[in-house]
Design an enzyme around this catalytic site. Structure first.
Site, PDB file in Angstrom:
ATOM      1  N   GLU A   1      -0.425 -28.524 -46.177  1.00 43.34           N
ATOM      2  CA  GLU A   1      -0.914 -28.521 -44.796  1.00 43.34           C
ATOM      3  C   GLU A   1      -1.928 -27.397 -44.652  1.00 43.34           C
ATOM      4  O   GLU A   1      -2.347 -26.782 -45.637  1.00 43.34           O
ATOM      5  CB  GLU A   1       0.236 -28.350 -43.790  1.00 43.34           C
ATOM      6  CG  GLU A   1       1.044 -29.621 -43.528  1.00 43.34           C
ATOM      7  CD  GLU A   1       1.846 -29.563 -42.240  1.00 43.34           C
ATOM      8  OE1 GLU A   1       1.562 -28.683 -41.390  1.00 43.34           O
ATOM      9  OE2 GLU A   1       2.757 -30.402 -42.061  1.00 43.34           O
TER      10      GLU A   1
ATOM     11  N   HIS B   1      10.341 -36.498 -26.580  1.00 45.27           N
ATOM     12  CA  HIS B   1       9.262 -35.646 -27.066  1.00 45.27           C
ATOM     13  C   HIS B   1       7.888 -36.295 -26.945  1.00 45.27           C
ATOM     14  O   HIS B   1       6.921 -35.813 -27.527  1.00 45.27           O
ATOM     15  CB  HIS B   1       9.521 -35.260 -28.534  1.00 45.27           C
ATOM     16  CG  HIS B   1       9.085 -33.870 -28.869  1.00 45.27           C
ATOM     17  ND1 HIS B   1       7.892 -33.575 -29.467  1.00 45.27           N
ATOM     18  CD2 HIS B   1       9.676 -32.674 -28.673  1.00 45.27           C
ATOM     19  CE1 HIS B   1       7.762 -32.275 -29.640  1.00 45.27           C
ATOM     20  NE2 HIS B   1       8.834 -31.701 -29.167  1.00 45.27           N
TER      21      HIS B   1
ATOM     22  N   ASP C   1       7.110 -32.090 -38.976  1.00 49.00           N
ATOM     23  CA  ASP C   1       7.252 -30.631 -38.948  1.00 49.00           C
ATOM     24  C   ASP C   1       8.438 -30.195 -38.094  1.00 49.00           C
ATOM     25  O   ASP C   1       9.043 -29.154 -38.348  1.00 49.00           O
ATOM     26  CB  ASP C   1       5.978 -29.988 -38.401  1.00 49.00           C
ATOM     27  CG  ASP C   1       4.842 -30.021 -39.410  1.00 49.00           C
ATOM     28  OD1 ASP C   1       5.121 -30.167 -40.612  1.00 49.00           O
ATOM     29  OD2 ASP C   1       3.677 -29.901 -38.998  1.00 49.00           O
TER      30      ASP C   1
END
Length: 703
Positions: free
Chosen positions: A279, A94, A163
């Site tokens: 957030e 990633h 997340d």
């Protein structure tokens, strides 16, 4: 034996493809329990990452480890090699800018390894939960979603998250690991008790606050520079059953940031008097709020920016959650109401939903599945993640959100504050030098849909504009998941941590073997003479392809065939010798016995570069090893000593040949005539003709 031979063939294919700058016998003899793969699909896959911004040269090989010891063996081999090679750990792939891609090195595939050997599945250890101590030991390549599932079986869960949960433990701990819980618990690197790490020297060390503490702090947030995390001991807490997920909207950036900062200031309060997650995100595109994570808002009641802000400007969404158990559900409404009444959001813009804790944590994966179904996941991701000081966040809003971005974003823009005192200053992670700083994450996707504002070139240029604006405006941002291209940029990124960071590199990875894709340090490997091992020719490639399918690996014909290319396909004698020695070592270490043809070719290569003692050494081994020299062998050695002006030894070799009962042929006599006439001989042309005659006599080459 068969396994080593197959590995030999794979290494040979590496020579065909890239031309190794290491001794392949080192990989041949690695002896890991896992799998060292040279499969084209493996190496091609690991030359890409989630960012799809760069396509690196494919790695030499991919290690699928069965244990930490496999990784230690690999790195020990790299560290102890005369010439060296790089090693990079890869989790779920990633990274954005090729950080896990080694240049002509070996990738350690930490996630998803499942190996079948001797009828059983071999893979790294499963997570082990210690309920009484409230921690879990996990493999460095374990995905956070699997850590969550394992700990929930005991009613426990890690405290701090990212997340997106389909990331590896080692990958996030090498950066920081942040989400909306960071204001309260700190990043993931602040919630680790202990690590097992393979350093750049190949040492497998356990480290913690009390043991090998320098390595412990260096590795956390260290961008993979000091070691590969093979085990992490992560702090746990009782897991809530459900989550109240709330979003409220603002048109005033001042009110939005003031409320965010107020909420994170409550971190020391009892759980009933604070939110568990804080957030936010920026809305400059009306479609964004209704499409991104669209399951949150009702499709029957879409949010219209124009109805909330008559000027059609930027909106800001505060995203907060409150965790609770089924047994405390009766008090959740009161606790949420008490907190919300102190905030200054736009009235009537409270959007609320309740869901299971695991579903909230895994919310982004649901968005991923939707994007995959539309072909919008595997696209370039020119992401830019910045830590912005609190004192400059209003300037950033004015210059970027209301300036550079315009009204198109091509993806979500997260913004939320964190408390610096929740970060351990001893770690390698770098943050702004203020008590509160913001993450601003521009998580855009480049689409080839004909719209200029969605193109990779446009978004990449916009990122550069943002960084340039910050420099010009005196906003001292720090990149999260940093990507720098020069040594000076890296020094500036680490600031006053650079000297310590460099010292730790010299201590734990002095040859700069690990994580070279970050481009912080250049691998310090010596060079081969004449540019290193040559890449093989097409002739070699055909030969190796034939060898790969040989049914009888001990057959002397294919072994000789293996060595033949070194004699006929390399343009320089020095290159021929290097390649011949390489293959000879592979064969010996693989347990095979050289035959007459192999020894003869080796003696010829040594004679061509006037290494007569080495040639004579192989000649003597033949006499005692069951492969008696023939006329060709004697003639090659005789000619070699002729070129070296060793007349007495030449005569001795000739006499020894006669004594064994061998009959000299025309080539032998020609060599003797040349010596006796004492003519000036051109070695290269003479040897070329001689070799052609020899090989023709043995029917190895045609006219």
């Amino acid at each position: 034996m068969a396994t080593k031979l197959l590995l030999t063939f794979a290494i040979c294919r590496l020579l065909v493809t890239v031309g190794l700058t290491l001794d392949p016998t080192e990989l041949l003899l690695l002896g890991v329990d896992g799998q060292l793969s040279f499969d084209t699909a493996d190496v091609e896959t690991d030359s890409l990452d989630f960012g799809l911004l760069t396509r690196a040269a494919p790695p030499l090989a991919v290690l699928h480890p069965a244990s930490a010891q496999d990784i230690a063996q690999l790195v020990q081999t790299a560290y102890g090699s005369n010439f060296g090679f790089t090693v990079s750990a890869r989790g779920h792939g990633h990274s954005i800018n090729g950080q896990a891609q080694p240049a002509n090195g070996v990738v350690v595939q930490m996630s998803g390894s499942k190996l079948r050997a001797s009828g059983r599945i071999m893979k790294p250890p499963e997570p082990r939960v210690w309920p009484g101590e409230r921690y879990v030991d996990v493999w460095g390549g374990e995905l956070w979603i699997d850590v969550l599932r394992s700990t929930l079986e005991y009613g426990l869960a890690p405290k701090s998250w990212t997340d997106y949960l389909y990331l590896s433990v080692g990958g996030t701990l090498s950066n920081a690991g942040i989400s909306g819980q960071a204001f309260n618990h700190g990043p993931q690197i602040s919630n680790v008790y202990e690590l097992d790490v393979v350093t750049g020297k190949g040492d497998l060390l356990t480290c913690s606050e009390e043991q090998n503490s320098e390595l412990f702090h260096a590795v956390l947030g260290g961008l993979g520079q000091f070691g590969i995390i093979t085990r992490a001991r992560i702090s746990l807490e009782p897991a809530p059953q459900k989550v109240r997920w709330i979003r409220v909207l603002y048109s005033s950036f001042w009110a939005f940031t003031r409320d965010q900062e107020y909420l994170i200031s409550l971190h020391a309060q009892p759980s009933s008097q604070k939110f568990d997650y804080v957030e936010g995100f920026v809305i400059v595109d009306e479609g964004l709020i209704n499409n991104w994570r669209s399951s949150f808002f009702s499709p029957r009641n879409p949010v219209k920016i124009s109805s909330l802000d008559p000027n059609g400007g930027v909106l800001y969404c505060l995203e907060i959650t409150k965790n609770y158990q089924e047994s405390t559900a009766s008090t959740i409404d009161k606790e949420v109401e008490s907190l919300l009444k102190k905030l200054n959001f736009i009235p009537a813009t409270v959007f609320t939903t309740d869901l299971l804790y695991v579903d909230f944590l895994d919310r982004v994966h649901k968005a991923e599945l939707k994007l995959r179904s539309k072909g919008l996941w595997e696209v370039p991701h020119p992401w830019l993640n910045l830590f912005v000081p609190k004192s400059k966040i209003a300037d950033f809003d004015k210059g970027v959100f209301k300036g550079i971005l315009g009204n198109k974003t091509s993806g979500p823009i997260l913004i939320y504050p964190m408390n610096k005192n929740k970060w351990d200053h001893r770690s390698s992670a770098v943050t702004p030098d203020e008590d509160v700083f913001y993450l601003v994450a521009l998580l855009r996707s480049a689409l080839d849909n004909g719209e200029e504002t969605h193109s990779l070139e446009y978004l990449t240029d916009q990122n550069r504009q943002i960084l340039r604006f910050c420099d010009d405006a005196g906003i001292n941002v720090k990149q999260y998941l940093p990507h720098c291209t020069t040594h000076e940029e890296w020094m500036d990124h680490f600031g006053n941590k650079w000297d310590w960071f460099y010292q730790m590199k010299m201590e734990f990875d002095p040859r700069h073997i690990l994580a070279s894709g970050q481009q912080i340090f250049t691998p310090s490997f010596p060079s081969f003479p004449d540019g290193g091992f040559m890449a093989m020719t097409n002739t070699d490639k055909v030969i190796i392809q034939k060898l790969s399918y040989a049914r009888d690996p001990d057959n002397s014909n294919w072994i000789a065939f293996c060595f033949l290319p070194q004699q006929i396909s390399v343009p320089s004698p020095a290159g021929s010798l290097r390649k011949a020695r390489l293959w000879f070592d592979i064969m010996i270490k693989g347990g095979l016995t050289p035959n007459l043809v192999i020894y003869t070719i080796m003696i010829s290569d040594y004679c061509q570069v006037n290494c007569l003692q080495e040639a004579l050494g192989h000649f003597n081994k033949m006499n005692g090893g069951g492969s008696e020299p023939d006329v060709i062998t004697y003639t090659i050695l005789l000619n070699g000593y002729m070129k070296g002006n060793s007349r007495s030894l030449s005569s001795c070799i000739f006499d020894r040949m006669i004594e064994t009962g061998l009959e000299p042929d025309n080539v032998t006599y020609t060599a003797l005539i040349n010596e006796m006439s004492n003519r000036s001989i051109q070695p290269d042309s003479t040897m070329s003709a001689l070799q052609h005659r020899i090989l023709k006599a043995k029917r190895i080459v045609r006219n």
